[in-house]
Write an enzyme that holds these catalytic residues in place. Sequence first.
Site, PDB file in Angstrom:
ATOM      1  N   GLU A 112      10.586 -66.749  -7.723  1.00 26.14           N
ATOM      2  CA  GLU A 112      11.582 -67.438  -8.539  1.00 26.14           C
ATOM      3  C   GLU A 112      10.990 -67.891  -9.885  1.00 26.14           C
ATOM      4  O   GLU A 112       9.976 -68.602  -9.908  1.00 26.14           O
ATOM      5  CB  GLU A 112      12.114 -68.649  -7.743  1.00 26.14           C
ATOM      6  CG  GLU A 112      13.044 -69.581  -8.495  1.00 26.14           C
ATOM      7  CD  GLU A 112      14.358 -68.932  -8.914  1.00 26.14           C
ATOM      8  OE1 GLU A 112      14.917 -68.152  -8.143  1.00 26.14           O
ATOM      9  OE2 GLU A 112      14.811 -69.235 -10.043  1.00 26.14           O
TER      10      GLU A 112
ATOM     11  N   THR B  48      19.012 -64.449 -10.147  1.00 28.47           N
ATOM     12  CA  THR B  48      18.136 -64.086  -9.032  1.00 28.47           C
ATOM     13  C   THR B  48      18.750 -62.966  -8.188  1.00 28.47           C
ATOM     14  O   THR B  48      18.060 -62.017  -7.810  1.00 28.47           O
ATOM     15  CB  THR B  48      17.886 -65.329  -8.145  1.00 28.47           C
ATOM     16  OG1 THR B  48      17.223 -66.301  -8.949  1.00 28.47           O
ATOM     17  CG2 THR B  48      17.031 -65.003  -6.945  1.00 28.47           C
TER      18      THR B  48
ATOM     19  N   HIS C 174      12.192 -73.114  -8.461  1.00 29.81           N
ATOM     20  CA  HIS C 174      13.499 -73.045  -9.119  1.00 29.81           C
ATOM     21  C   HIS C 174      13.667 -74.208 -10.091  1.00 29.81           C
ATOM     22  O   HIS C 174      13.204 -75.317  -9.831  1.00 29.81           O
ATOM     23  CB  HIS C 174      14.617 -73.085  -8.059  1.00 29.81           C
ATOM     24  CG  HIS C 174      15.953 -72.692  -8.604  1.00 29.81           C
ATOM     25  ND1 HIS C 174      16.773 -73.567  -9.278  1.00 29.81           N
ATOM     26  CD2 HIS C 174      16.593 -71.499  -8.597  1.00 29.81           C
ATOM     27  CE1 HIS C 174      17.864 -72.932  -9.662  1.00 29.81           C
ATOM     28  NE2 HIS C 174      17.777 -71.672  -9.258  1.00 29.81           N
TER      29      HIS C 174
ATOM     30  N   ASP D 180      11.426 -62.801 -10.812  1.00 25.78           N
ATOM     31  CA  ASP D 180      12.805 -62.330 -10.966  1.00 25.78           C
ATOM     32  C   ASP D 180      13.332 -62.432 -12.396  1.00 25.78           C
ATOM     33  O   ASP D 180      13.985 -61.538 -12.908  1.00 25.78           O
ATOM     34  CB  ASP D 180      13.752 -63.024  -9.975  1.00 25.78           C
ATOM     35  CG  ASP D 180      13.802 -64.542 -10.119  1.00 25.78           C
ATOM     36  OD1 ASP D 180      13.042 -65.105 -10.937  1.00 25.78           O
ATOM     37  OD2 ASP D 180      14.596 -65.181  -9.393  1.00 25.78           O
ATOM     38  N   HIS D 181      13.025 -63.562 -13.038  1.00 26.93           N
ATOM     39  CA  HIS D 181      13.555 -63.782 -14.389  1.00 26.93           C
ATOM     40  C   HIS D 181      12.786 -64.914 -15.053  1.00 26.93           C
ATOM     41  O   HIS D 181      11.923 -65.544 -14.445  1.00 26.93           O
ATOM     42  CB  HIS D 181      15.061 -64.094 -14.361  1.00 26.93           C
ATOM     43  CG  HIS D 181      15.420 -65.228 -13.430  1.00 26.93           C
ATOM     44  ND1 HIS D 181      15.045 -66.526 -13.655  1.00 26.93           N
ATOM     45  CD2 HIS D 181      16.105 -65.239 -12.256  1.00 26.93           C
ATOM     46  CE1 HIS D 181      15.500 -67.299 -12.669  1.00 26.93           C
ATOM     47  NE2 HIS D 181      16.133 -66.544 -11.806  1.00 26.93           N
TER      48      HIS D 181
END
Length: 410
Positions: A38, A80, A196, A258-259
Amino acid sequence: EQKISAETLEKRRRSNLNGPLELYGMARGKNIIIVQLESVQDFLINLKIDGKPITPNLNKLAESSLYFPNVYTQVGKGNTSDAEFITNTSLYALGDIPMSSAVEGKTVPSLPRALGKLGYHSATFHANGASFWNRKNMYKSLGFDDYYDKQYFGTSDIISYGVSDEVMYQKTAEKLAEFHEKDKKFYADVIALSSHFPYHLPADKKKFAIQLPTRYNQSFIGSYIEAVSYADYAFGKFVSELKKWGLYDDTLLIVYGDHQGVQTKSSKDSELLQEIFGREYQNPLDHLNIPLIIKIPGVTEGKTIETTGGLVDIYPTAANILGLDIKKQMIFGTDLVNTKMNTIGIRFYTPTGTYITDSFHFSPGKTQDEGRVTSLKTRKTVPASPDSLNRMNQMLKYMKQSDRYVESLK
Ligand code: GP9
């Protein structure tokens, strides 16, 4: 508009490959674990702050793996869950709609489906409920056999939307050991969560993360780095668990971010980033740059592969190492181990028309004259050339073909 076939895509990919194929089939028949981290950006890998590494466990893994430092996220509105979708399909995310909604009720050719034909059992592992991001339906569309979510992981030791990565990894490893005992070859798609936004690491977890110098106090960047450092600690425990259960040496392990996770909330954050980068922090070259690490069982010597790539390239890269036949599938990415040069399109978090090649980043302007090209090496920006504008149009066509294909799926 020209319709495209799997054969045309395969031809296009082939013409851009160095032959004979390196690493082909090296992990054939092995278990596969994909770990999606994450919000983890690439600049944290091998970074030290006042001599202390932030991600010692990922650094160690990268040392004995293929490490791709020039890979970029391509997620759209589904963040995600889009990353999960792209990795498992090698299709571009549409951008303005989460892919989990776009493919609801459809059957999407995918990595779990390709592996299913070879007798693999596929499952996803994520600490939040599977209805979040409509994942339950997306997993069905992608053909996963099972998913393990909040119901399986429980509600103790919560960080953000679910149990801590420590608990998630431990319970995941237990389940994988069960699969293994039952003699099931498996593909596990593990989606970590503890790092997160807004990166509020609970006080009792801080001892597991990097102790940052006081100049990072009360900064968003400090909280982000701390959260990723904890995610790295938990990931390290997962590797130990896999070793304990005898799974590590027999598994193809693919790990990526993921990003993006960084936000510059204040001038203090910008200053800290300036200190880390030794120059101004740039979007998308720094901001959308995620790490990709591929550990091939039995290979202990690491290699850094500089080829530019995106999430869309993970599936074909894995397929080469697994010796998977993907010729008949619509694959929009390429094998990053063997490709001569690559170009990836990015949209949603950047203007549509943005692309990155092995040497430059193209940013479209409102008019053709406003297009800009930034060198990956020098970070210098110059006006776009006609050639770079042509490449943008080609890239846009290519992405459109992916979109049409997604829309045509039943
Ligand atoms: C929660 C998590 C959310 O399940 O995956 O993801 P994000 O907000 O980063 O898209």
